[in-house]
Design a protein around this motif. Structure first.
Motif, PDB file in Angstrom:
ATOM      1  N   SER A  35       0.853  -1.189   0.000  1.00  7.77           N
ATOM      2  CA  SER A  35       0.000   0.000   0.000  1.00  7.77           C
ATOM      3  C   SER A  35       0.888   1.238   0.000  1.00  7.77           C
ATOM      4  CB  SER A  35      -0.907   0.022   1.232  1.00  7.77           C
ATOM      5  OG  SER A  35      -0.140   0.221   2.411  1.00  7.77           O
ATOM      6  N   GLU A  36       0.248   2.422  -0.085  1.00  4.32           N
ATOM      7  CA  GLU A  36       0.994   3.679  -0.052  1.00  4.32           C
ATOM      8  C   GLU A  36       1.138   4.185   1.384  1.00  4.32           C
ATOM      9  OE1 GLU A  36       0.320   6.600  -3.354  1.00  4.32           O
ATOM     10  OE2 GLU A  36      -1.487   5.385  -3.600  1.00  4.32           O
ATOM     11  N   HIS A  85      -1.773  12.353  -0.721  1.00  2.19           N
ATOM     12  CA  HIS A  85      -1.768  11.175   0.140  1.00  2.19           C
ATOM     13  C   HIS A  85      -1.029  11.504   1.431  1.00  2.19           C
ATOM     14  CE1 HIS A  85      -0.887   7.150   1.625  1.00  2.19           C
ATOM     15  NE2 HIS A  85      -1.803   6.700   0.794  1.00  2.19           N
ATOM     16  N   GLU A  86      -1.677  11.281   2.560  1.00  2.00           N
ATOM     17  CA  GLU A  86      -1.113  11.702   3.848  1.00  2.00           C
ATOM     18  C   GLU A  86       0.222  11.029   4.146  1.00  2.00           C
ATOM     19  OE1 GLU A  86      -2.090  14.131   5.791  1.00  2.00           O
ATOM     20  OE2 GLU A  86      -3.713  14.578   4.379  1.00  2.00           O
ATOM     21  N   ASP A  96       0.155  13.805  -5.359  1.00  5.83           N
ATOM     22  CA  ASP A  96      -1.210  13.988  -4.880  1.00  5.83           C
ATOM     23  C   ASP A  96      -1.181  14.131  -3.355  1.00  5.83           C
ATOM     24  OD1 ASP A  96      -0.882  11.464  -3.803  1.00  5.83           O
ATOM     25  OD2 ASP A  96      -2.167  10.445  -5.249  1.00  5.83           O
TER      26      ASP A  96
END
Length: 399
Positions: free
Chosen positions: A200-201, A229-230, A227
């Motif tokens: 996952s990211e 993404h936290e 983007d």
């Protein structure tokens, strides 16, 4: 490549002297390039003629791997446009990688119906594990050399993004993230910096990926575009200590989601006036003006924009000539589109190594194509303004 050229190379490769072979192949290749460039320019070197279509502009060195060994080539450059010799077949390795992945999936019995159909259509049903292993080994060595190469110089701009593919793990089909980094160096040229795969990211995954890049030499990063993404944002702050630019395209998707279906056109028009400004001061003033108008009737959207202002306008602190390439992840999205097109052919990868093999080969070839382009992605004069080295800045100004 012409039939006569293929026959000549085949004849040369039958001799026993490898040095002679390399010299002859090199001579033939240089002559072929000279003829191709002459056709493109419409004139011989140095000739003055009204029929001339283009000008030569020096050479670019490149190694060519042949069965006779490594041949050093000098690829001609053109003043207008770019030139890449047809016999180097810039997409050949990616096609070999795709073939290898399809074959591996087939012989391991984990292929989909589409892969089975491809195997039959390509006449590869008689392949053996040893053949596939040998082909995979050749590709993997080149891909790993590319993905682990040292990164030299400063890299003021870095784009990060991820795409997802499916792979078989322990008998199950799972979705994994393929993360990719590209950058522009202090010479104004684009390169693929690296890639990795993970479940996952998550922040830990992004953090380790960025640390690998820094260990290979990534430094001098001024702006990172991605983007929102936290986990990625946190990793950028922790590892690179650089300014973060929120992708404007992704931001607009979020804005329109808050605006409601009936408000799309009006809100998009309002926000468009922000990005039409020439300076960050003017853009921030217009941002506040737009938000104040939206606060009545779209209070959630206004609150969202309050939080996003600094990150969406970060690119305006950088040279105006660069801004059109900095406000979004579009430069890397196009690359991801090509990756998705190729990976969709496979469908489900047999293992993680197959993902790295195919995606890595695509990235290597894209990097090669960028390397032979005549023009820099950003001019030397404008990129030098970002350098912390005063000597570099003065040299670029003098040019």
């Amino acid at each position: 490549m012409t039939k006569e050229t293929m026959n000549l190379q085949a004849l040369l490769e039958k001799t026993t002297d490898p040095d002679f072979l390399r010299e002859m192949i090199g001579f033939t290749a240089q002559r072929l390039m000279a003829l191709e460039v002459e056709a493109l320019t419409g004139a011989e070197p140095g000739a003055r003629t009204p029929d001339r279509l283009n000008q030569r502009n020096g050479y670019r060195d490149r190694d060519w791997e042949t069965r006779a060994g490594t041949v050093e080539l000098r690829i001609p450059k053109l003043r207008k446009g770019s030139y890449f010799p047809g016999f180097l077949e810039p997409r050949r390795m990616a096609e070999k990688a795709l073939t290898a992945v399809i074959q591996e999936a087939y012989i391991q019995g984990v292929s989909t119906r589409s892969v089975d159909d491809l195997i039959q259509a390509m006449g590869m049903s008689g392949i053996s594990k040893s053949q596939v292993s040998r082909l995979c080994g050749e590709i993997d060595e080149r891909v790993q050399t590319f993905l682990t190469r040292p990164l030299e110089g400063d890299w003021p701009y870095v784009w990060l993004d991820a795409t997802y593919v499916k792979v078989r793990r322990a008998g199950r089909i799972v979705s994994v993230a393929v993360i990719i980094a590209i950058g522009v160096n202090n010479d104004g040229r684009r390169e693929v910096l690296g890639m990795d795969i993970g479940p996952s990211e998550a922040e830990t995954f992004w953090t380790e990926f960025l640390r690998k890049l820094t260990r290979r030499g990534l430094r001098g990063v001024k702006l990172v575009i991605s983007d929102a993404h936290e986990g990625l944002k946190a990793a950028i702050t922790r590892v690179l200590n650089a300014t973060w630019q929120r992708c404007r395209v992704h931001f607009m998707r979020n804005v329109l989601a808050h605006a409601g279906r009936n408000g799309h056109r009006l809100v998009a028009a309002f926000i468009g006036t922000i990005f039409a400004q020439d300076s960050k001061t003017a853009a921030k003033t217009q941002w506040r003006h737009v938000v104040d108008k939206l606060r009545v009737g779209h209070h959630k959207l206004a609150a969202f924009m309050d939080q996003a202002e600094e990150d969406v306008l970060a690119f305006m602190d950088f040279p105006p000539a660069h801004r059109v390439k900095l406000h979004s992840t579009n430069p890397i999205e196009r690359l991801n589109g090509e990756i998705k097109r190729r990976t969709n052919v496979v469908g489900i990868f047999p293992n993680d190594e197959a993902i790295i093999r195919l995606v890595g080969a695509l990235l290597l070839e894209q990097n090669d194509e960028w390397a032979v382009q005549r023009g820099r992605y950003m001019t030397l004069e404008t990129i030098a303004r970002l350098s912390d080295n005063a000597t570099v800045r003065l040299t670029a100004i003098a040019l």
